[in-house]
Write a protein that holds these residues in place. Sequence first.
Motif, PDB file in Angstrom:
ATOM      1  N   GLU A 156      -4.279   8.767   7.125  1.00 56.76           N
ATOM      2  CA  GLU A 156      -3.616   8.401   5.830  1.00 56.76           C
ATOM      3  C   GLU A 156      -2.620   7.482   5.863  1.00 56.76           C
ATOM      4  O   GLU A 156      -2.244   6.747   5.080  1.00 56.76           O
ATOM      5  CB  GLU A 156      -3.024   9.786   4.885  1.00 56.76           C
ATOM      6  N   ARG A 157      -1.838   7.385   7.066  1.00 59.70           N
ATOM      7  CA  ARG A 157      -0.712   6.428   7.399  1.00 59.70           C
ATOM      8  C   ARG A 157      -1.498   5.182   7.460  1.00 59.70           C
ATOM      9  O   ARG A 157      -0.942   4.141   6.907  1.00 59.70           O
ATOM     10  CB  ARG A 157       0.212   6.747   8.474  1.00 59.70           C
ATOM     11  N   PHE A 214      -4.428   4.064   6.393  1.00 55.92           N
ATOM     12  CA  PHE A 214      -5.005   3.750   4.940  1.00 55.92           C
ATOM     13  C   PHE A 214      -4.144   3.284   3.945  1.00 55.92           C
ATOM     14  O   PHE A 214      -4.031   2.263   3.468  1.00 55.92           O
ATOM     15  CB  PHE A 214      -5.564   4.825   4.381  1.00 55.92           C
ATOM     16  N   ARG A 215      -2.797   4.089   3.968  1.00 52.04           N
ATOM     17  CA  ARG A 215      -1.680   3.541   2.950  1.00 52.04           C
ATOM     18  C   ARG A 215      -1.060   2.238   3.317  1.00 52.04           C
ATOM     19  O   ARG A 215      -0.717   1.522   2.613  1.00 52.04           O
ATOM     20  CB  ARG A 215      -0.379   4.861   2.992  1.00 52.04           C
ATOM     21  N   GLN A 265      -2.407  -0.226   4.935  1.00 51.41           N
ATOM     22  CA  GLN A 265      -3.439  -1.302   4.494  1.00 51.41           C
ATOM     23  C   GLN A 265      -3.174  -1.445   3.081  1.00 51.41           C
ATOM     24  O   GLN A 265      -3.050  -2.593   2.374  1.00 51.41           O
ATOM     25  CB  GLN A 265      -4.749  -0.959   4.843  1.00 51.41           C
TER      26      GLN A 265
END
Lengths: 145, 145, 145
Positions: free
Chosen positions: B47-48, B50-51, B53
């Motif tokens: 998630e890190r 992904f977030r 980006q």
Amino acid sequence: MLDQIHLLAAVTVLGVLEQAYFVLQVIYARRVFGISPPKISGPPEFERIFRAQVNCSEYFPIFLALLWQAGLFFHQGLAAALGLLYLYARYCYFIGYRASSSKRLAPMYFGTGILWILVAASALGILHFFLSHYVGLNVLQLLAA
Amino acid sequence: MLDQIHLLAAVTVLGVLEQAYFVLQVIYARRVFGISPPKISGPPEFERIFRAQVNCSEYFPIFLALLWQAGLFFHQGLAAALGLLYLYARYCYFIGYRASSSKRLAPMYFGTGILWILVAASALGILHFFLSHYVGLNVLQLLAA
Amino acid sequence: MLDQIHLLAAVTVLGVLEQAYFVLQVIYARRVFGISPPKISGPPEFERIFRAQVNCSEYFPIFLALLWQAGLFFHQGLAAALGLLYLYARYCYFIGYRASSSKRLAPMYFGTGILWILVAASALGILHFFLSHYVGLNVLQLLAA
């Protein structure tokens, strides 16, 4: 000045209309699946449509940035033609992703390929400008000689 | 006309390449953590990335808008130099966020600081144009006199 | 050249400042509700603020693309005035969505209406340019005759 950008402007407005179409599809899907904002999760059928639209939105500024650099520094007509192909690839991507996750892949690769061609055209055009502006080296004239 | 924008165009294309790098990192992370689209949630490590980006994508149009206004109305070379610094800050942000949430903070503040300098340069440049265009007041000439 | 875009540039920078305001509201809401990145879900009060900001971000490149095409090909002053109205509509949208999901609707329709006017202005302006550039047909002169 406008004659150097009118094809880019036309493709830009077409691109906005395509984005509008994708947004309307999400609004429609929200109604069909009964998922009210601010919720963004739901059945895979909804999430695929939602993510397809988000992905297209995310790439839209990148696409416009490349379209305009390639059009200004390489060739307006070629950039606009590649732009139309990209918008077509994005349409296929959206329709494909709506059907299934795997069906988004072929048009995704196609669209990404077009973006890389636009990157190459932009980079070559800007490099050519740098060489002739700072070094006084006109590569095209050298090749023609 | 192109000599007034070629540095901005070069930084724009570099920015697109950086966005491409971030997207590839997400694709790679999806494989490593086995998270297929349209899913966007998973372990914090995924998630890190992904977030990171998504955040860089979200700021990309804002960055381009400021880069070009500052370059056109204030000073092209300065805007392009700040643009390169911003792209470097975003790279550090991405690498930092991938390692831990707290490591994204320092480069985030640095990048935001550069954006505010670009805002100030744009606003000053546009204000200067308004004053000389509508009021006939050339502040730079007054200061030099 | 700058006198043909200075109003568009000013509205663009104002738009960036508005986006900055929205981002600050999300940062503030993250503190109030104790939701640290990379998390993006939480109580509806938080999710509405978060989604309001995401939605405004998503439309920002579309807005800029239309503002500039309408300003370059139709009329700079009109495009800038519509741009200011749009930024006002977005502010009302954000404030409304923060209060409740239904209160986002009226300003959303208003903002979307302005975008469609910008689409129409862009399309008419570009069409007019195409007709006079390729067909030699100047519609405005015909209407005036």
